[in-house]
Scaffold this motif. Structure first.
Motif, PDB file in Angstrom:
ATOM      1  N   LYS A 125      46.408 -39.783 -28.156  1.00  8.14           N
ATOM      2  CA  LYS A 125      47.771 -39.356 -27.800  1.00  8.14           C
ATOM      3  C   LYS A 125      48.147 -39.832 -26.397  1.00  8.14           C
ATOM      4  O   LYS A 125      49.288 -40.252 -26.160  1.00  8.14           O
ATOM      5  CB  LYS A 125      47.884 -37.832 -27.891  1.00  8.14           C
ATOM      6  CG  LYS A 125      47.923 -37.317 -29.320  1.00  8.14           C
ATOM      7  CD  LYS A 125      47.970 -35.801 -29.358  1.00  8.14           C
ATOM      8  CE  LYS A 125      47.880 -35.303 -30.807  1.00  8.14           C
ATOM      9  NZ  LYS A 125      47.815 -33.831 -30.874  1.00  8.14           N
ATOM     10  N   ILE A 179      53.072 -33.705 -23.758  1.00  6.13           N
ATOM     11  CA  ILE A 179      51.959 -34.297 -24.520  1.00  6.13           C
ATOM     12  C   ILE A 179      50.857 -34.760 -23.561  1.00  6.13           C
ATOM     13  O   ILE A 179      49.668 -34.520 -23.793  1.00  6.13           O
ATOM     14  CB  ILE A 179      52.454 -35.489 -25.375  1.00  6.13           C
ATOM     15  CG1 ILE A 179      53.422 -34.994 -26.445  1.00  6.13           C
ATOM     16  CG2 ILE A 179      51.284 -36.235 -26.012  1.00  6.13           C
ATOM     17  CD1 ILE A 179      54.180 -36.104 -27.159  1.00  6.13           C
ATOM     18  N   LEU A 180      51.270 -35.404 -22.480  1.00  7.98           N
ATOM     19  CA  LEU A 180      50.306 -35.937 -21.513  1.00  7.98           C
ATOM     20  C   LEU A 180      49.488 -34.819 -20.881  1.00  7.98           C
ATOM     21  O   LEU A 180      48.247 -34.879 -20.854  1.00  7.98           O
ATOM     22  CB  LEU A 180      51.049 -36.736 -20.433  1.00  7.98           C
ATOM     23  CG  LEU A 180      50.231 -37.680 -19.559  1.00  7.98           C
ATOM     24  CD1 LEU A 180      49.532 -38.750 -20.388  1.00  7.98           C
ATOM     25  CD2 LEU A 180      51.132 -38.360 -18.521  1.00  7.98           C
ATOM     26  N   ASP A 220      53.917 -46.367 -25.113  1.00  3.71           N
ATOM     27  CA  ASP A 220      55.360 -46.098 -25.183  1.00  3.71           C
ATOM     28  C   ASP A 220      56.044 -46.378 -23.847  1.00  3.71           C
ATOM     29  O   ASP A 220      57.208 -46.812 -23.815  1.00  3.71           O
ATOM     30  CB  ASP A 220      55.620 -44.644 -25.587  1.00  3.71           C
ATOM     31  CG  ASP A 220      55.237 -44.360 -27.038  1.00  3.71           C
ATOM     32  OD1 ASP A 220      55.049 -45.334 -27.801  1.00  3.71           O
ATOM     33  OD2 ASP A 220      55.102 -43.166 -27.393  1.00  3.71           O
ATOM     34  N   SER A 247      48.789 -43.490 -26.518  1.00  2.00           N
ATOM     35  CA  SER A 247      50.070 -43.731 -27.187  1.00  2.00           C
ATOM     36  C   SER A 247      51.233 -43.584 -26.195  1.00  2.00           C
ATOM     37  O   SER A 247      52.183 -44.377 -26.212  1.00  2.00           O
ATOM     38  CB  SER A 247      50.235 -42.756 -28.349  1.00  2.00           C
ATOM     39  OG  SER A 247      51.476 -42.955 -28.984  1.00  2.00           O
ATOM     40  N   ILE A 248      51.128 -42.583 -25.317  1.00  2.18           N
ATOM     41  CA  ILE A 248      52.145 -42.413 -24.268  1.00  2.18           C
ATOM     42  C   ILE A 248      52.145 -43.630 -23.345  1.00  2.18           C
ATOM     43  O   ILE A 248      53.209 -44.161 -22.981  1.00  2.18           O
ATOM     44  CB  ILE A 248      51.885 -41.123 -23.450  1.00  2.18           C
ATOM     45  CG1 ILE A 248      52.031 -39.874 -24.325  1.00  2.18           C
ATOM     46  CG2 ILE A 248      52.805 -41.047 -22.229  1.00  2.18           C
ATOM     47  CD1 ILE A 248      53.438 -39.524 -24.706  1.00  2.18           C
ATOM     48  N   TYR A 249      50.952 -44.078 -22.959  1.00  2.44           N
ATOM     49  CA  TYR A 249      50.847 -45.263 -22.095  1.00  2.44           C
ATOM     50  C   TYR A 249      51.555 -46.464 -22.735  1.00  2.44           C
ATOM     51  O   TYR A 249      52.258 -47.225 -22.056  1.00  2.44           O
ATOM     52  CB  TYR A 249      49.373 -45.619 -21.844  1.00  2.44           C
ATOM     53  CG  TYR A 249      48.616 -44.703 -20.904  1.00  2.44           C
ATOM     54  CD1 TYR A 249      49.248 -43.669 -20.221  1.00  2.44           C
ATOM     55  CD2 TYR A 249      47.242 -44.878 -20.690  1.00  2.44           C
ATOM     56  CE1 TYR A 249      48.543 -42.846 -19.360  1.00  2.44           C
ATOM     57  CE2 TYR A 249      46.528 -44.058 -19.828  1.00  2.44           C
ATOM     58  CZ  TYR A 249      47.179 -43.035 -19.177  1.00  2.44           C
ATOM     59  OH  TYR A 249      46.483 -42.218 -18.324  1.00  2.44           O
ATOM     60  N   VAL A 260      57.462 -40.472 -17.326  1.00  2.16           N
ATOM     61  CA  VAL A 260      57.609 -39.699 -18.568  1.00  2.16           C
ATOM     62  C   VAL A 260      58.887 -38.864 -18.596  1.00  2.16           C
ATOM     63  O   VAL A 260      59.387 -38.429 -17.560  1.00  2.16           O
ATOM     64  CB  VAL A 260      56.407 -38.741 -18.789  1.00  2.16           C
ATOM     65  CG1 VAL A 260      55.177 -39.486 -19.209  1.00  2.16           C
ATOM     66  CG2 VAL A 260      56.161 -37.862 -17.558  1.00  2.16           C
ATOM     67  N   GLN A 312      57.295 -36.168 -23.343  1.00  7.10           N
ATOM     68  CA  GLN A 312      56.105 -37.000 -23.103  1.00  7.10           C
ATOM     69  C   GLN A 312      55.177 -36.329 -22.085  1.00  7.10           C
ATOM     70  O   GLN A 312      53.950 -36.357 -22.229  1.00  7.10           O
ATOM     71  CB  GLN A 312      56.529 -38.374 -22.595  1.00  7.10           C
ATOM     72  CG  GLN A 312      57.173 -39.263 -23.641  1.00  7.10           C
ATOM     73  CD  GLN A 312      57.762 -40.514 -23.049  1.00  7.10           C
ATOM     74  OE1 GLN A 312      58.318 -40.504 -21.939  1.00  7.10           O
ATOM     75  NE2 GLN A 312      57.650 -41.630 -23.772  1.00  7.10           N
ATOM     76  N   LYS A 313      55.800 -35.708 -21.088  1.00  6.15           N
ATOM     77  CA  LYS A 313      55.012 -35.027 -20.054  1.00  6.15           C
ATOM     78  C   LYS A 313      54.197 -33.888 -20.672  1.00  6.15           C
ATOM     79  O   LYS A 313      53.032 -33.667 -20.314  1.00  6.15           O
ATOM     80  CB  LYS A 313      55.941 -34.479 -18.971  1.00  6.15           C
ATOM     81  CG  LYS A 313      55.230 -33.840 -17.794  1.00  6.15           C
ATOM     82  CD  LYS A 313      56.220 -33.409 -16.729  1.00  6.15           C
ATOM     83  CE  LYS A 313      55.531 -32.781 -15.544  1.00  6.15           C
ATOM     84  NZ  LYS A 313      56.513 -32.347 -14.517  1.00  6.15           N
ATOM     85  N   ALA A 320      52.302 -43.064 -15.275  1.00  9.13           N
ATOM     86  CA  ALA A 320      52.865 -42.335 -16.410  1.00  9.13           C
ATOM     87  C   ALA A 320      53.616 -41.091 -15.958  1.00  9.13           C
ATOM     88  O   ALA A 320      54.738 -40.816 -16.418  1.00  9.13           O
ATOM     89  CB  ALA A 320      51.751 -41.953 -17.390  1.00  9.13           C
TER      90      ALA A 320
END
Length: 350
Positions: free
Chosen positions: A297, A282-283, A304, A300-302, A275, A279-280, A271
C-alpha cells in the motif's frame, strides 16, 4: 615503513589496499600498551576480520585516489602506505559505528552475514568491541603519523567527524522512537540534518580531508570543499533511499526494508509533502509495518505520487548544482578529486 607496498606504488590500489590491512592488524595484535593473552589476541583477530574488511572499501580507497589526484605524480611506496593506512583508519571508523548501530537498531544482518552481536558467544561484548575498534584508530595514527606535521590535525579531524556522526545517529534514533512513531516529524529539514551528520561527513568529507592534510593543506581553507562534499553525501543517501524501494535487489545486494523499519527516508518525506488527506491516511496507517500488504500500500502511494520521476528530477538538478559548485573552486586538482567522487555515484544502480 612501506614494506607492504614496496615496489607496488604504481600498482592497482585495489590489490595493494587489502595487503595493508594485514600489516596494520598484525601491529595492533602486538600493541605494547596491552599484555595480550592468546585468547584475547584470537578474539581481536577474529573480531577485526569479521567487521573491518568486509565492505566495498570505497571510503578507504578514496583517500589514495584523492591523494594521487592532489599530488599529480606517481606516489612513492611510503606515500602509498601512509594513504592506505589513513584509508584503513576510515574503514575501522566505519566498522566501529556499524557494530554499535546494529545493536541500537536490533538488526539481523550486515554485509550478507549475521551482525557481530548476533554471532554465537559475542552478544553485548560487541559493545566493547566497538570501543576497541574506535581506539585502534589513534594507535595506528600514533605509530605511523606521530612525526608528521599534520598529526594533531588528523586526530582533531577524526574526533570532530566522530562527534558529528554520533550526533546524527542520535537525531535518527530519537526521531524514530518506538511507540512515538509520527510521520509528521519527517520533514525535509529533519531529513537533511540526520543525513548530513550521520553519513555525509564521514563518508564523503573525511576521505578527502585526510588526503588534503597529507598534501600539506590547512582544512580551514577548504570550507567550500567540505560543503560540496556534504551536499554530495546527501545526494548519495537520497539515492540509497530511492534504491531501497525501487532498486533491483540483485544489483544492490539486499532487500530494502526502509518502509517496514519506519525509516526517515527521502521517499516518505517527499510523499508527506505531496499526499492528499486520503493518501495521508493510508500512508500513516501502513508505514512502519512488516506486513507485505501494508508495504504494498505504501509503495502504491509512492507510485501514485510519481516519486520515481520526482527522484529523477532531483538527481538531474543535484548533479548540475554540484558540477557548478565544483567548477567554481580555484584549484583544478581539487576539482578533479570532487568530480571523480561525483562520477562514481551519479546514476548508480547499487
Amino acid at each position: 615503513m612501506a614494506d607492504a607496498a614496496n615496489g607496488r606504488a604504481g600498482g592497482d590500489v585495489r590489490s595493494i589496499f587489502p595487503q595493508i590491512y594485514f600489516r596494520l592488524k598484525a601491529e595492533l595484535l602486538e600493541d605494547p600498551a596491552f599484555d595480550f593473552t592468546d585468547e584475547g589476541r584470537q578474539w581481536i583477530n577474529r573480531m577485526l576480520d569479521y567487521n573491518v574488511p568486509g565492505g566495498k572499501l570505497n571510503r578507504g580507497i578514496s583517500v589514495i585516489d584523492s591523494y594521487k589526484l592532489l599530488k599529480g605524480y606517481e606516489l612513492s611506496d611510503d606515500e602509498v602506505f601512509l594513504a592506505c593506512a589513513l584509508g584503513w583508519c576510515i574503514e575501522w571508523f566505519q566498522a566501529y559505528f556499524l557494530v554499535l548501530d546494529d545493536i541500537m537498531d536490533n538488526s539481523h544482518t550486515r554485509r550478507g552475514q549475521l551482525c557481530w552481536f548476533r554471532v554465537d558467544k559475542v552478544g553485548l561484548i560487541a559493545a566493547n568491541d566497538g570501543i576497541i575498534l574506535r581506539n585502534h584508530i589513534p594507535r595506528i595514527l600514533k605509530r605511523h603519523f606521530r612525526e608528521k606535521p599534520y598529526y594533531v590535525d588528523l586526530l582533531d579531524l577524526f574526533n570532530e567527524v566522530e562527534f558529528q556522526t554520533a550526533s546524527g545517529q542520535m537525531l535518527d534514533l530519537i526521531t524514530t522512537h518506538e511507540g512515538e512513531q509520527d510521520l509528521s516529524k519527517y520533514t525535509i529539514t529533519v531529513y537533511h540534518h540526520i543525513v548530513q551528520y550521520k553519513t555525509a561527513y564521514y563518508s564523503f568529507y573525511l576521505p578527502v580531508a585526510c588526503a588534503l592534510l597529507m598534501s600539506g593543506e590547512n582544512l580551514d581553507n577548504f570550507v567550500d570543499v567540505k560543503n560540496i562534499l556534504v551536499e554530495m553525501g546527501t545526494y548519495f543517501q537520497v539515492q540509497d533511499d530511492y534504491l531501497d524501494c525501487f532498486g533491483d535487489p540483485q544489483a544492490i545486494g539486499k532487500i530494502g526494508t526502509d518502509i517496514e523499519d519506519f525509516k526517515c527516508s527521502w521517499l516518505v518525506v517527499q510523499a508527506m509533502a505531496l499526499v492528499n488527506e486520503s493518501q495521508k491516511k493510508i500512508l500513516t496507517g501502513n508505514y512502519g509495518k512488516s506486513d507485505p500488504a501494508c508495504v504494498a500500500k505504501v509503495k502504491s502511494i509512492y507510485k501514485d505520487l510519481n516519486l520515481q520521476n520526482v527522484f529523477f528530477e532531483y538527481e538531474r538538478l543535484s548533479y548540475l548544482q554540484l558540477i557548478s559548485s565544483i567548477e567554481g573552486l580555484p584549484s583544478k586538482a581539487v576539482q578533479e578529486v570532487l568530480k571523480s567522487f561525483l562520477h562514481k555515484i551519479y546514476k548508480r544502480q547499487k
